[in-house]
Structures are given as C-alpha cells and as structure tokens.
Design a protein around this motif. Structure first.
Motif, PDB file in Angstrom:
ATOM      1  N   THR A  55      -9.302  52.234   6.121  1.00  0.00           N
ATOM      2  CA  THR A  55      -9.810  53.227   5.175  1.00  0.00           C
ATOM      3  C   THR A  55      -9.333  52.921   3.758  1.00  0.00           C
ATOM      4  O   THR A  55     -10.100  53.001   2.790  1.00  0.00           O
ATOM      5  N   ARG A  56      -8.063  52.562   3.622  1.00  0.00           N
ATOM      6  CA  ARG A  56      -7.522  52.241   2.304  1.00  0.00           C
ATOM      7  C   ARG A  56      -8.250  51.039   1.694  1.00  0.00           C
ATOM      8  O   ARG A  56      -8.577  51.027   0.507  1.00  0.00           O
ATOM      9  N   ILE A  57      -8.504  50.034   2.518  1.00  0.00           N
ATOM     10  CA  ILE A  57      -9.209  48.857   2.014  1.00  0.00           C
ATOM     11  C   ILE A  57     -10.641  49.223   1.617  1.00  0.00           C
ATOM     12  O   ILE A  57     -11.146  48.798   0.575  1.00  0.00           O
ATOM     13  N   ALA A  58     -11.305  50.030   2.460  1.00  0.00           N
ATOM     14  CA  ALA A  58     -12.680  50.448   2.171  1.00  0.00           C
ATOM     15  C   ALA A  58     -12.759  51.231   0.862  1.00  0.00           C
ATOM     16  O   ALA A  58     -13.668  51.026   0.043  1.00  0.00           O
ATOM     17  N   LEU A  59     -11.808  52.141   0.649  1.00  0.00           N
ATOM     18  CA  LEU A  59     -11.780  52.908  -0.598  1.00  0.00           C
ATOM     19  C   LEU A  59     -11.539  51.995  -1.792  1.00  0.00           C
ATOM     20  O   LEU A  59     -12.129  52.169  -2.867  1.00  0.00           O
ATOM     21  N   GLY A  60     -10.667  51.021  -1.608  1.00  0.00           N
ATOM     22  CA  GLY A  60     -10.408  50.068  -2.681  1.00  0.00           C
ATOM     23  C   GLY A  60     -11.645  49.250  -3.018  1.00  0.00           C
ATOM     24  O   GLY A  60     -11.910  48.948  -4.183  1.00  0.00           O
ATOM     25  N   MET A  61     -12.417  48.897  -1.996  1.00  0.00           N
ATOM     26  CA  MET A  61     -13.649  48.138  -2.222  1.00  0.00           C
ATOM     27  C   MET A  61     -14.675  48.969  -2.983  1.00  0.00           C
ATOM     28  O   MET A  61     -15.412  48.444  -3.823  1.00  0.00           O
ATOM     29  N   ARG A  62     -14.718  50.265  -2.702  1.00  0.00           N
ATOM     30  CA  ARG A  62     -15.635  51.136  -3.436  1.00  0.00           C
ATOM     31  C   ARG A  62     -15.236  51.227  -4.908  1.00  0.00           C
ATOM     32  O   ARG A  62     -16.093  51.252  -5.802  1.00  0.00           O
TER      33      ARG A  62
END
Length: 372
Positions: A238-245
C-alpha cells in the motif's frame, strides 16, 4: 552465541575495533560457525539482536551520532553508508541438513547447456573482464583436496537484489505518509506507455503463460525493513502504491514495486515494474533495474539472457561486488571456467573474506583441474 541461519534475510554485521577505529564488516554467509560472537565482539545479527559485546561503552558511543544511531536500529542504512546493499542468499539453505555438507566433488555439477541463441545474445556485448582491475588469487587445490570439497549446483538460483540505496536514495522518506494507510492497495505497474527498450526487451521476452516464478521469501524482510515499521506485506504494498500515485515519474517507486512482486512470486508484474524503472532511470542508475531483470531471467532458467543483463549492469557500475559475484555464478553455470574464475577472483579482491565467493572459486578451480 550462535544464530541459526536457515531463514535469515539480511546480512549480519560485525564491528571490528582496529587502532581505536571501528570498521563495520558484513557477514554474508550461510555457515553457522561464521556468526559466533566472541565475548568482547559486537555482532549485529540480521534479526536486529546484538551480541553481549555490543554493550560496551566504546560501542555505544560509536552509535550515538545522528547517522549511525539510525542504522543501529535499522541495519539497512549501514549498507547505504558503505554503498553496497548486497543480498546473497541460497534458496532453501538449511545448516541443520548434513546431507548438503557431505556432497562429493562432481566436475559436471550445475552445468547449463548453452541455447542455440547464446551466441547471438552475447556476441554484441563487450568482454566484461575489461572491468576487472584486481584479482584475488588463492592456492589451487590438489585433486585429493577437491574430493573433500562440497559440490555446488551453479544452475540453482540465488536470490539477489540491488538497492536504490547504493545510489544514495533514502527509501524510508519516500514511503512515510501522515495520512491513514489502512486501505489495501497493490503497486500495479502499467508499462504500456513505456516504449520498446532496444537491447533489453529482446532479453526479457516471457510467455504470458509463464508460471514457474516463485516467491522469493528472503526478500520479504528486506521489503518490510525499507518501507515500513511493520510485519505486513500488504501495508508495504500500500505504501509503495501510494508513493507511485504521488510521483508518477519516479524510477525508485516501480523498482520497489518490483521487489514487492518478487517477494509475492508474481514475476510478470515484477517485469512490468522493472521495465518502467529502467525507462525512467537516469543512465548512471540503470544498473539497478538491469540487475533486477537479470535476476528474474535467472529464476526462470534463461541463463544466457540473465548473463547479458548482468553484463550490461556491470558496464554501468563496474565496482559493484554483487554484479561480479553473480557473473561468476552464471559463467560457472555455463561451464565457462575461465570467466567464472576471473569474476570470483575479482569478487574476493573487493571482499577477501566473502565466504560464498571463496567456496565457489575453490570449486571452479577443482572443475578446471578435473578437465585437464
């Protein structure tokens, strides 16, 4: 104190006091006897525990600076300091399994039959030995000594991962969010906007039905240590996904997403993320993505493609020990003894006490002796 190594994920660290100065040293080995701490010796084990010798006043004082106090709690930052974040872990190694220590030398062990496309894949690449500046030679074993050397299967996959920290990136800052992250997201990479990667896409062609990827469990703890103070792969994702956004042009985020998918065993997603990471990476850091792509090709036994990708990575970062060690293994798997010896010797020139490199060099020297 002995630490069982069957499921370790990170290197151990020993602090050596020499002439009043502390020198951190990695213990990158699966041998139990290598991680025995003497009474006054400070060893920081991969699980965060420290030997009794770490309680001394000098040791504690060494760890009080702002920078070092951080790696005292999180050893992955020490690897950033040394610019070498190297994970070399043998699949399913169990030091309690005596059968793995009693194998006799076999000159044909771990050989890979070169594919018909080997020459076309490798012919266009420059000789990677041009990057070798120093070689650490050892005494060649005798035939009698070779009979007592444990056999090594070079075709067996070794989990390895090259961290963006080697380029000075502070990963923790990228994945710290003030808002709630209780939502469940996955770091999906859409590489449709990535143009054809000349010289790369030809090496990573994988059938859409390719299903012999497997989860690299050793990378799970690396992933958690670098992205969150948690024990949840889901939260890390989730943290990586949010960072990608938040940052859709970053090369670091898709690289970390690839780490997530490798830990989960989804090689197809990992490849998509690494294509995006390679495309976005400045020229001087493309070795990070190339090493990731090479590892995935190795996992599915495309050894010639893996070799080509790691050679390309070495062209960018010729002083990275992980690349030298990996090339030694891949050349040995292809029965290219001359190049295998060269890269194991260059590995040991960088870190003379690196036990896996020493063991493999001895074995390929025995193979060379047996073929004479």
């Amino acid at each position: 104190m002995v630490l069982k190594m069957a499921n370790h994920e990170l290197a151990h660290i020993r602090l050596d006091l020499i002439d009043g100065v502390f020198y951190p040293k990695f213990i990158l080995t699966s041998r139990v006897e290598e991680v025995i701490a003497k009474p006054n010796e400070c060893v920081i084990y991969s699980n965060g525990r420290k030997s009794p010798g770490c309680k001394g006043k000098q040791i504690k004082g060494y760890a009080k600076s702002d920078y070092l106090s951080h790696w005292w709690r999180d050893q992955t930052v020490l690897e950033q300091q040394l610019l070498e974040f190297v994970e070399v872990l043998e699949q399913q190694f169990d030091p309690a399994d005596e059968s793995k220590h009693d194998l006799k030398f076999d000159a044909t062990s771990g050989l890979h039959q070169a594919s018909k496309t080997s020459f076309s894949i490798l012919a266009s690449l420059k000789d990677p030995k041009r990057h070798i500046t120093k070689r650490h030679k050892i005494k060649e074993p005798t035939l009698a000594e070779c009979q007592s050397i444990a056999s090594i299967d070079f075709a067996a996959y070794l989990t390895s991962w090259l961290s963006p920290q080697t380029k000075g990136i502070n990963l923790r800052r990228l994945f710290t969010f003030e808002h709630d992250i209780s939502q469940k997201l996955e770091p999906i990479c859409d590489d449709k906007s990535v143009p054809k990667l000349k010289g790369i896409d030809e090496l990573i062609e994988v059938d859409a039905k390719q299903d012999n990827f497997f989860a690299e469990q050793q990378l799970r703890q690396v992933l958690l240590n670098l992205t969150c103070d948690c024990d949840s792969t889901q939260e890390s994702g989730t943290r990586i996904a949010l960072g990608m956004r938040k940052n859709q042009t970053s090369w670091v985020h898709p690289h970390m997403a690839a780490l997530f998918w490798r830990a989960k065993g989804n090689g197809q997603q990992a490849l998509r993320c690494l294509r995006a990471a390679y495309h976005r990476s400045p020229a001087e850091v493309k070795d990070i993505a190339l090493a990731g792509l090479g590892s995935i090709m190795w996992q599915i036994l495309k050894l010639d493609e893996a070799l080509a990708l790691f050679i390309k990575a070495l062209d960018i970062a010729p002083e990275t020990i992980l690349l030298h060690f990996t090339l030694g293994n891949l050349y040995a798997a292809r029965n290219d003894i001359e190049n295998a010896i060269a890269f194991f010797e260059s590995t040991l020139a960088m870190q003379p006490e690196f036990a896996p490199g020493l063991e493999r060099l001895r074995f390929v020297l025995c193979r060379s002796l047996a073929e004479q």
